[in-house]
Motif scaffolding. Structure first.
Motif, PDB file in Angstrom:
ATOM      1  N   ALA A 134     -31.055  59.006  60.089  1.00 25.37           N
ATOM      2  CA  ALA A 134     -32.519  58.989  60.140  1.00 25.37           C
ATOM      3  C   ALA A 134     -33.010  60.409  60.357  1.00 25.37           C
ATOM      4  O   ALA A 134     -32.417  61.169  61.128  1.00 25.37           O
ATOM      5  N   ALA A 135     -34.080  60.795  59.658  1.00 22.01           N
ATOM      6  CA  ALA A 135     -34.671  62.123  59.833  1.00 22.01           C
ATOM      7  C   ALA A 135     -35.452  62.161  61.144  1.00 22.01           C
ATOM      8  O   ALA A 135     -36.137  61.200  61.502  1.00 22.01           O
ATOM      9  N   ILE A 136     -35.352  63.279  61.866  1.00 21.21           N
ATOM     10  CA  ILE A 136     -36.028  63.441  63.156  1.00 21.21           C
ATOM     11  C   ILE A 136     -37.286  64.287  62.973  1.00 21.21           C
ATOM     12  O   ILE A 136     -37.215  65.413  62.465  1.00 21.21           O
ATOM     13  N   PRO A 137     -38.456  63.779  63.377  1.00 20.20           N
ATOM     14  CA  PRO A 137     -39.692  64.570  63.241  1.00 20.20           C
ATOM     15  C   PRO A 137     -39.672  65.822  64.120  1.00 20.20           C
ATOM     16  O   PRO A 137     -39.105  65.824  65.217  1.00 20.20           O
ATOM     17  N   ASP A 138     -40.320  66.874  63.650  1.00 24.92           N
ATOM     18  CA  ASP A 138     -40.366  68.133  64.386  1.00 24.92           C
ATOM     19  C   ASP A 138     -41.063  67.986  65.740  1.00 24.92           C
ATOM     20  O   ASP A 138     -40.808  68.753  66.664  1.00 24.92           O
ATOM     21  N   GLU A 139     -41.970  67.004  65.847  1.00 19.84           N
ATOM     22  CA  GLU A 139     -42.753  66.851  67.076  1.00 19.84           C
ATOM     23  C   GLU A 139     -41.927  66.363  68.264  1.00 19.84           C
ATOM     24  O   GLU A 139     -42.388  66.424  69.416  1.00 19.84           O
ATOM     25  N   LEU A 140     -40.731  65.839  68.002  1.00 14.29           N
ATOM     26  CA  LEU A 140     -39.888  65.304  69.066  1.00 14.29           C
ATOM     27  C   LEU A 140     -38.740  66.258  69.362  1.00 14.29           C
ATOM     28  O   LEU A 140     -38.080  66.742  68.442  1.00 14.29           O
ATOM     29  N   SER A 141     -38.488  66.517  70.635  1.00 10.98           N
ATOM     30  CA  SER A 141     -37.283  67.252  70.995  1.00 10.98           C
ATOM     31  C   SER A 141     -36.078  66.339  70.776  1.00 10.98           C
ATOM     32  O   SER A 141     -36.215  65.110  70.717  1.00 10.98           O
ATOM     33  N   SER A 142     -34.900  66.939  70.666  1.00 13.19           N
ATOM     34  CA  SER A 142     -33.701  66.132  70.443  1.00 13.19           C
ATOM     35  C   SER A 142     -33.456  65.179  71.608  1.00 13.19           C
ATOM     36  O   SER A 142     -33.076  64.016  71.410  1.00 13.19           O
ATOM     37  N   ALA A 143     -33.682  65.651  72.833  1.00 14.08           N
ATOM     38  CA  ALA A 143     -33.464  64.801  74.006  1.00 14.08           C
ATOM     39  C   ALA A 143     -34.460  63.650  74.058  1.00 14.08           C
ATOM     40  O   ALA A 143     -34.114  62.527  74.465  1.00 14.08           O
ATOM     41  N   GLU A 144     -35.702  63.889  73.633  1.00 17.52           N
ATOM     42  CA  GLU A 144     -36.707  62.813  73.592  1.00 17.52           C
ATOM     43  C   GLU A 144     -36.383  61.792  72.498  1.00 17.52           C
ATOM     44  O   GLU A 144     -36.558  60.592  72.676  1.00 17.52           O
ATOM     45  N   ALA A 145     -35.926  62.300  71.357  1.00 15.15           N
ATOM     46  CA  ALA A 145     -35.695  61.427  70.212  1.00 15.15           C
ATOM     47  C   ALA A 145     -34.506  60.504  70.425  1.00 15.15           C
ATOM     48  O   ALA A 145     -34.498  59.365  69.942  1.00 15.15           O
ATOM     49  N   ALA A 146     -33.485  60.983  71.155  1.00 11.11           N
ATOM     50  CA  ALA A 146     -32.233  60.231  71.257  1.00 11.11           C
ATOM     51  C   ALA A 146     -32.422  58.787  71.736  1.00 11.11           C
ATOM     52  O   ALA A 146     -31.980  57.846  71.050  1.00 11.11           O
ATOM     53  N   PRO A 147     -33.098  58.515  72.859  1.00 14.54           N
ATOM     54  CA  PRO A 147     -33.227  57.128  73.301  1.00 14.54           C
ATOM     55  C   PRO A 147     -34.066  56.255  72.361  1.00 14.54           C
ATOM     56  O   PRO A 147     -33.936  55.029  72.371  1.00 14.54           O
ATOM     57  N   LEU A 148     -34.922  56.889  71.566  1.00 14.46           N
ATOM     58  CA  LEU A 148     -35.725  56.116  70.625  1.00 14.46           C
ATOM     59  C   LEU A 148     -34.876  55.506  69.516  1.00 14.46           C
ATOM     60  O   LEU A 148     -35.294  54.543  68.863  1.00 14.46           O
ATOM     61  N   LEU A 149     -33.648  56.027  69.324  1.00 11.31           N
ATOM     62  CA  LEU A 149     -32.762  55.527  68.280  1.00 11.31           C
ATOM     63  C   LEU A 149     -32.064  54.234  68.671  1.00 11.31           C
ATOM     64  O   LEU A 149     -31.367  53.642  67.846  1.00 11.31           O
ATOM     65  N   CYS A 150     -32.241  53.801  69.935  1.00 14.16           N
ATOM     66  CA  CYS A 150     -31.695  52.500  70.342  1.00 14.16           C
ATOM     67  C   CYS A 150     -32.725  51.737  71.174  1.00 14.16           C
ATOM     68  O   CYS A 150     -33.254  50.738  70.741  1.00 14.16           O
ATOM     69  N   ALA A 151     -33.024  52.237  72.371  1.00 15.90           N
ATOM     70  CA  ALA A 151     -34.017  51.566  73.211  1.00 15.90           C
ATOM     71  C   ALA A 151     -35.367  51.495  72.509  1.00 15.90           C
ATOM     72  O   ALA A 151     -36.084  50.492  72.597  1.00 15.90           O
ATOM     73  N   GLY A 152     -35.710  52.569  71.786  1.00  9.08           N
ATOM     74  CA  GLY A 152     -36.989  52.598  71.077  1.00  9.08           C
ATOM     75  C   GLY A 152     -37.037  51.615  69.929  1.00  9.08           C
ATOM     76  O   GLY A 152     -37.916  50.754  69.865  1.00  9.08           O
ATOM     77  N   ILE A 153     -36.092  51.723  69.009  1.00  9.87           N
ATOM     78  CA  ILE A 153     -36.115  50.842  67.836  1.00  9.87           C
ATOM     79  C   ILE A 153     -35.950  49.382  68.235  1.00  9.87           C
ATOM     80  O   ILE A 153     -36.539  48.486  67.622  1.00  9.87           O
ATOM     81  N   THR A 154     -35.174  49.118  69.285  1.00  8.60           N
ATOM     82  CA  THR A 154     -34.950  47.734  69.715  1.00  8.60           C
ATOM     83  C   THR A 154     -36.253  47.077  70.139  1.00  8.60           C
ATOM     84  O   THR A 154     -36.562  45.945  69.731  1.00  8.60           O
ATOM     85  N   THR A 155     -37.049  47.767  70.941  1.00  6.91           N
ATOM     86  CA  THR A 155     -38.304  47.180  71.411  1.00  6.91           C
ATOM     87  C   THR A 155     -39.384  47.233  70.337  1.00  6.91           C
ATOM     88  O   THR A 155     -40.150  46.286  70.161  1.00  6.91           O
ATOM     89  N   TYR A 156     -39.436  48.335  69.587  1.00  9.59           N
ATOM     90  CA  TYR A 156     -40.439  48.485  68.526  1.00  9.59           C
ATOM     91  C   TYR A 156     -40.255  47.424  67.446  1.00  9.59           C
ATOM     92  O   TYR A 156     -41.212  46.734  67.055  1.00  9.59           O
ATOM     93  N   ASN A 157     -39.035  47.266  66.951  1.00 10.54           N
ATOM     94  CA  ASN A 157     -38.786  46.286  65.892  1.00 10.54           C
ATOM     95  C   ASN A 157     -39.026  44.865  66.370  1.00 10.54           C
ATOM     96  O   ASN A 157     -39.570  44.033  65.644  1.00 10.54           O
ATOM     97  N   ALA A 158     -38.598  44.567  67.595  1.00  9.72           N
ATOM     98  CA  ALA A 158     -38.781  43.215  68.125  1.00  9.72           C
ATOM     99  C   ALA A 158     -40.257  42.832  68.146  1.00  9.72           C
ATOM    100  O   ALA A 158     -40.625  41.708  67.794  1.00  9.72           O
ATOM    101  N   LEU A 159     -41.105  43.776  68.540  1.00  6.35           N
ATOM    102  CA  LEU A 159     -42.539  43.483  68.630  1.00  6.35           C
ATOM    103  C   LEU A 159     -43.208  43.451  67.258  1.00  6.35           C
ATOM    104  O   LEU A 159     -44.010  42.564  66.966  1.00  6.35           O
ATOM    105  N   ARG A 160     -42.882  44.415  66.404  1.00  6.45           N
ATOM    106  CA  ARG A 160     -43.593  44.469  65.121  1.00  6.45           C
ATOM    107  C   ARG A 160     -43.156  43.359  64.163  1.00  6.45           C
ATOM    108  O   ARG A 160     -43.885  43.051  63.223  1.00  6.45           O
ATOM    109  N   ASN A 161     -41.993  42.759  64.396  1.00  7.27           N
ATOM    110  CA  ASN A 161     -41.506  41.693  63.521  1.00  7.27           C
ATOM    111  C   ASN A 161     -41.740  40.298  64.081  1.00  7.27           C
ATOM    112  O   ASN A 161     -41.216  39.313  63.551  1.00  7.27           O
TER     113      ASN A 161
END
Length: 349
Positions: A134-161
């Motif tokens: 997955a491409a990482i947006p410039d607005e996110l630091s690497s440390a900020e982006a990392a948890p979004l690749l699991c904890a983030g997508i898990t909660t985001y996808n569950a809600l939006r679907n």
């Protein structure tokens, strides 16, 4: 260029050790990533303790990986050297099992799983499948982006679907590594957001994250409070207690859904009555595809959603993992390599 790199591997169940490994070239359809940050997830315990089905040791854990591509295997055309990318848990699929053939690659029967079937991101270098990036947006630091690749997508996808509409009452159970992101996503998706925790100490945090209301499950019957509010259209269960999840079904509105994304070790006890009378349902939701990860990152940038993190050097992985397992992290531990630390220094000067 160095010919070796540091990695933290599980050499035996329960043992994390720092080792030196030889750098290898990516195979066809693969890339080599110079890791900058890797989140520590509760699911890593299945690798660290050695009980993931089919796991072979030694294995490098980690499936919240962000870094820069430093080598391309043959046949890789979409990605470029120097590009910052992320890798989540589902890092490739076989493409031939029945779920894959039906377009459900998240439930591939023979997936490439970071830190499970392939070495993950507790390392300075990682080989990854190009199709799992997955491409990482410039607005996110690497440390900020990392948890979004699991904890983030898990909660985001569950809600939006979940088939919800703006203004629906949505509860998030648990204000931890998953829940603190779930509350933010629910609020910014336009839901009437209720946070459920234990004790009053997390009430202010929950409301600061965007919750419209807070329920102290240690002092109140959470399901009863939700019913007095009209019943929840959905409850996102992120906690680590199955005993606390089951009774929440009674807090759902008719046709409401209990969406389980946390994986407790204990059993969930369920009453059939609220399921049958009211057509309520309970189901699980697992992460998402690489393009779903890009959606998660884009939405997080759009709405200024960020994980709350603590960082630690890669060499302190064992201590950081223990801090996460003991519930002391607030709320996601992220390992940062020398490359990641150098990136931070460059961005702040």
């Amino acid at each position: 260029m160095a010919k070796t790199y540091k990695a933290v591997e599980v050499s035996a169940p329960g043992s994390l050790r720092v080792v030196e490994r030889a750098i290898s070239e990516p195979g066809p359809g693969q890339v080599r990533i110079r890791v900058e940050a890797c989140g520590i997830c509760h699911t890593d315990a299945a690798t660290v303790m050695g009980f993931y089905p089919g796991l072979t040791l030694p294995r490098v854990p980690g499936h919240e990986v962000v870094g820069r591509i430093e080598a391309l295997g043959s046949g890789v055309s979409k990605w470029k050297i120097g590009q910052r990318v992320g890798v989540g848990l589902i890092a490739g699929e076989d493409g031939v099992c029945e779920p894959c053939r039906r377009g459900d690659t998240v439930n591939c029967q023979n997936p490439v799983s970071s830190g499970v079937t392939a070495d993950g991101g507790y390392a300075e270098v990682m080989i990854a499948e190009a199709r799992g990036l997955a491409a990482i947006p410039d607005e996110l630091s690497s440390a900020e982006a990392a948890p979004l690749l699991c904890a983030g997508i898990t909660t985001y996808n569950a809600l939006r679907n979940a088939g919800l509409r703006g203004g629906d009452l949505v509860a998030v159970q648990g204000i931890g590594g998953l829940g603190h992101l779930g509350v933010q996503f629910a609020r910014h998706m336009g839901f009437r957001t209720v946070a459920i925790g234990r004790g009053r100490d997390k009430e202010k945090l929950a409301k600061d994250l965007g919750a419209h209301a807070y329920i102290d499950a240690a002092a109140e019957d959470a399901a009863g409070v939700l019913q007095r509010m009209g019943g929840a259209r959905a409850i996102l269960a992120t906690g680590t207690s199955g005993d606390a999840m089951g009774p929440l079904v009674s807090g759902l509105a008719a046709r409401g859904k209990l969406i389980v994304v946390g994986v407790p070790q204990d059993q969930m006890q369920l009453s059939a009555f609220p399921l049958v009378f009211g057509g309520r349902s309970i189901y699980g939701s697992l992460t998402g595809t690489p393009i779903d990860n890009e959606d998660t990152l884009a939405f997080s940038v759009l709405e200024n959603i960020r994980p709350m993190i603590e960082t630690a050097p890669l060499e302190q992985a064992a201590d950081a993992y223990a801090r996460m397992m003991q519930g002391k992290a607030r709320f996601r531990m992220v390992l940062v390599t020398q490359a990641g630390a150098a990136e931070v220094r460059r961005s702040t000067h």
